[in-house]
Write a protein that holds these residues in place. Structure first.
Motif, short mmCIF file in Angstrom:
data_model
loop_
_atom_site.label_atom_id
_atom_site.label_comp_id
_atom_site.label_asym_id
_atom_site.label_seq_id
_atom_site.Cartn_x
_atom_site.Cartn_y
_atom_site.Cartn_z
N ARG A 1 1.52 -1.07 -0.34
CA ARG A 1 -0.03 0.01 0.45
C ARG A 1 1.16 1.08 -0.14
NH1 ARG A 1 -4.13 1.96 -2.22
NH2 ARG A 1 -4.63 4.34 -0.67
N LYS A 2 1.78 1.03 1.01
CA LYS A 2 2.70 2.31 0.54
C LYS A 2 3.75 2.82 -0.86
CE LYS A 2 4.73 1.96 5.33
NZ LYS A 2 5.96 1.26 6.05
N ALA A 3 3.52 1.80 -1.46
CA ALA A 3 4.53 1.57 -2.73
C ALA A 3 3.12 2.63 -3.74
CB ALA A 3 4.94 0.56 -3.36
N ILE A 4 1.64 2.63 -3.54
CA ILE A 4 0.41 2.89 -4.38
C ILE A 4 0.49 4.17 -3.56
CG2 ILE A 4 -1.12 2.77 -4.86
CD1 ILE A 4 -1.44 -0.15 -4.46
N LEU A 5 0.68 4.56 -2.51
CA LEU A 5 0.44 5.54 -1.90
C LEU A 5 1.95 6.19 -2.51
CD1 LEU A 5 -0.76 5.54 1.55
CD2 LEU A 5 -2.28 6.18 0.00
N LEU A 6 3.06 6.89 -2.39
CA LEU A 6 4.19 6.51 -3.35
C LEU A 6 3.79 7.30 -3.97
CD1 LEU A 6 6.69 8.39 -1.78
CD2 LEU A 6 7.90 5.76 -2.90
N VAL A 7 3.46 6.36 -5.28
CA VAL A 7 3.41 6.89 -6.70
C VAL A 7 1.76 8.21 -6.41
CG1 VAL A 7 2.30 6.35 -9.53
CG2 VAL A 7 3.58 4.95 -7.63
N GLU A 8 1.27 8.49 -6.12
CA GLU A 8 0.10 9.42 -5.81
C GLU A 8 0.64 10.15 -5.08
OE1 GLU A 8 -4.45 10.49 -3.77
OE2 GLU A 8 -3.63 7.94 -3.32
N LEU A 9 1.36 10.45 -3.90
CA LEU A 9 1.68 11.49 -2.99
C LEU A 9 3.14 12.54 -4.01
CD1 LEU A 9 2.10 11.96 -0.30
CD2 LEU A 9 4.56 10.89 -0.30
#
Length: 266
Positions: free
Chosen positions: A112-120
């Motif tokens: 989930r962190k990897a997904i959120l990082l892209v959005e971030l």
């Protein structure tokens, strides 16, 4: 004493282990910190403090979505208060420190962190682009207003007359120099225009436009005009009338430009 010393050693070891674990998590998700982290340590810590203060409590309802929103909102505030010379640096630090905060949140899975990082990263870039555009739009508007205020019109109407020869005959001539004056500190904006008003009997001529700088700093834009009469006894006179006009501008100084840039956060 030995017991206290042992406790201190154990505490330091635990802290070091925690730091190492934090660094490993951060490195795994965020990679190496940007070089500006070392050269601008105080700025990096200041940005991190602002980001930490904005993010929601770990594990709270909707924390993941609020995390990204909070980072974007705070990054916008950071970019607005950063001048153009340090803008890219602030963006790099903000992106890395935001990623580090995300990496430290154990309530979010690695996937989930990897997904959120892209959005971030996308949100931070959006903030940077919008703030930079807003600042440039602000400057462009101020510059356009200042330029418009620095433009003034100038004009002068005048001419030459030649009386008729009367019963004696012979050609009479008239000659005048028509000058429009531009105040000190201004310079012509584009070519001076000529409006022919009259040329009695077609007996007239115009010289070239000349520009003369006066001692007081003003500029005189002049044209020599001539008129002449008929030469026969009882013939008609001659006249010439023109209007010189145009625009002049006061150049915008570097100090004015710097002031406008500062006012817009550039």
């Amino acid at each position: 004493m030995n017991r206290d010393f042992a406790l201190c050693v154990a505490l330091v070891a635990a802290l070091l282990a925690g730091c190492n674990q934090y660094e490993r998590k951060t490195h795994a998700l965020c990679g190496q910190p940007p070089g500006v982290e070392d050269t601008h340590r105080k700025e990096a810590l200041d940005i991190e403090g602002k980001l930490k203060a904005a993010i929601p409590m770990r594990g709270s309802a909707g924390a993941e979505g609020k995390f990204v929103q909070s980072i974007q909102r705070t990054s916008t505030q950071i970019f607005r208060s950063t001048g153009e010379s340090g803008f890219n640096r602030a963006r790099e630090i903000t992106e890395y420190r935001s990623c580090a905060l995300l990496a430290a949140d154990d309530s979010i899975s690695g996937e989930r962190k990897a997904i959120l990082l892209v959005e971030l990263k996308e949100r931070i870039q959006e903030s940077a682009d919008k703030v930079r555009k807003d600042k440039q739009d602000c400057f462009d508007a101020k510059f356009a207003a200042e330029k418009a205020a620095s433009i003034i019109p100038y004009e002068k109407t005048g001419g030459a007359d030649a009386a008729g020869p009367g019963w004696k005959g012979g050609k009479n001539k008239g000659e005048e120099t028509v000058c429009a004056t531009i105040p000190p500190g201004y310079q012509p904006l584009g070519p001076t225009k000529i409006e022919p008003i009259s040329c009695h009997g077609g007996r007239c001529s115009d010289g070239p436009i000349t520009t003369v700088k006066a001692a007081d700093g003003s500029t005189n834009i002049c044209m020599k005009v001539k008129a002449w009469s008929e030469s026969n006894s009882g013939g008609g006179g001659g006249s010439r009338k023109i209007r010189l006009f145009g625009e002049a501008e006061r150049p915008i100084t570097k100090a004015q430009t710097d002031e406008m840039r500062a006012a817009c956060g550039l």
